[in-house]
Write an enzyme that holds these catalytic residues in place. Structure first.
Site, short mmCIF file in Angstrom:
data_model
loop_
_atom_site.label_atom_id
_atom_site.label_comp_id
_atom_site.label_asym_id
_atom_site.label_seq_id
_atom_site.Cartn_x
_atom_site.Cartn_y
_atom_site.Cartn_z
N HIS A 44 3.79 -28.27 5.76
CA HIS A 44 4.41 -28.06 7.09
C HIS A 44 5.83 -28.33 7.12
CE1 HIS A 44 0.36 -27.83 8.85
NE2 HIS A 44 0.26 -29.16 8.59
N ARG A 69 3.65 -32.18 -1.31
CA ARG A 69 2.33 -31.80 -0.66
C ARG A 69 2.21 -30.21 -1.20
NH1 ARG A 69 0.47 -33.14 5.61
NH2 ARG A 69 2.39 -32.14 6.01
N ASP A 83 4.44 -28.24 -12.59
CA ASP A 83 5.33 -27.61 -13.57
C ASP A 83 6.72 -28.06 -13.33
OD1 ASP A 83 3.02 -26.79 -15.16
OD2 ASP A 83 3.37 -24.84 -14.45
N GLU A 144 -8.63 -36.24 6.45
CA GLU A 144 -7.73 -36.29 7.77
C GLU A 144 -9.04 -35.39 8.81
OE1 GLU A 144 -4.44 -33.86 7.25
OE2 GLU A 144 -5.18 -32.71 5.67
N ASP A 170 -4.17 -35.05 12.31
CA ASP A 170 -5.29 -34.27 11.98
C ASP A 170 -6.55 -35.24 12.28
OD1 ASP A 170 -4.59 -31.22 11.64
OD2 ASP A 170 -3.49 -31.89 9.86
#
Length: 258
Positions: A44, A69, A83, A144, A170
């Site tokens: 987000h 995230r 990576d 969530e 959420d």
């Protein structure tokens, strides 16, 4: 500095910050505050993968642990974030043990998982990245939804899950509440208690998205990984507070959730 998993193994509580502004300088500034981690939000936040590469570098320069995230529980982007040098990945909307295993597989090399080799950004920073990754990379799954809440015991029992991260907005929506922290609602408080209890029983770290004012309460509830604020939230709150001082007014508390 010690990795998040090192800190958790030592029983430490880890406070962190959230980075959603596409700027390595902002990420570095957050890291210099002395927190245990800074998370680059690719779900987000207003950032993409390329921005995350520079932000991860900035967090390392600032002296903190870079984590990220992922946009979703998808092994390709999870592998690329690792990576690039992320030392842990928060995986959203994990609703079952099967989805938790998929997150673990994306974060671990065989035989512990299914991650593909090629840590082009991360490997030069460690003498033996292959060995270190199995000890340091944190797999953090988000609980969530009501479905995840019902499956939380099986989720935290999944081998390789290091921490659970609660998204209050959420979770609240799934419970039929408005997005945000709904501590006055029994179903929300009970859900947090259920998650923390499951994590403690499984030896998994309970984490949550939070605010500075709520952090003492979350610590009392047993959370050990707490994100205190986000870059844009803190910037907006700071600007409003300075303007209020300039005008001789009282700044209003910022109740927004990022």
């Amino acid at each position: 500095m010690d990795s998040l998993r090192d800190l958790w193994r030592a029983g430490e509580t880890t406070l962190g910050l959230w980075a959603g502004i596409p700027s390595s300088m902002v990420a570095e500034s957050l890291a210099r505050s002395g927190v245990s981690y800074v998370c680059c939000d690719n779900q987000h936040g207003l950032i993409d993968y390329q921005a995350s590469v520079g932000m991860i570098q900035g967090i390392i320069v600032g002296g903190s642990n870079p984590i990220a995230r992922a946009p979703w529980n998808e092994p390709g982007i999870i592998g690329k974030l690792l990576d690039a040098g992320a030392q842990g990945v928060i995986v959203p909307m994990v609703n079952s043990p099967e989805e938790a295993k998929a997150a673990v597989d994306a974060c671990r090399y065989p035989p512990l998982g299914a991650r593909s080799w090629g840590p082009s950004g991360a490997a030069p920073r460690l003498d033996d990245y292959f060995a270190a990754s199995s000890e340091q990379i944190a797999t953090i799954v988000m609980v969530e939804t009501v479905q995840a809440l019902n499956n939380v015991d099986a989720i935290v029992a999944t081998p390789g899950v290091d921490a659970v991260y609660v998204g209050p907005a959420d979770l609240s929506i799934s419970l039929g509440l408005p997005p945000g922290n709904n501590d006055g609602a029994a179903e929300f408080t009970d859900a947090l208690h259920t998650i923390v209890a499951a994590c403690k029983n499984a030896g998994v770290v309970p984490g949550i998205h939070c605010s500075g004012s709520l952090t003492p309460k979350r610590l009392e509830q047993g959370f050990k990984m707490i994100t205190v604020t986000a870059d844009n939230v803190a910037m907006n709150a700071g600007v409003k507070a300075e303007l209020a001082r300039a005008r001789g007014e009282t700044a209003q508390a910022d109740k927004s959730m990022y």
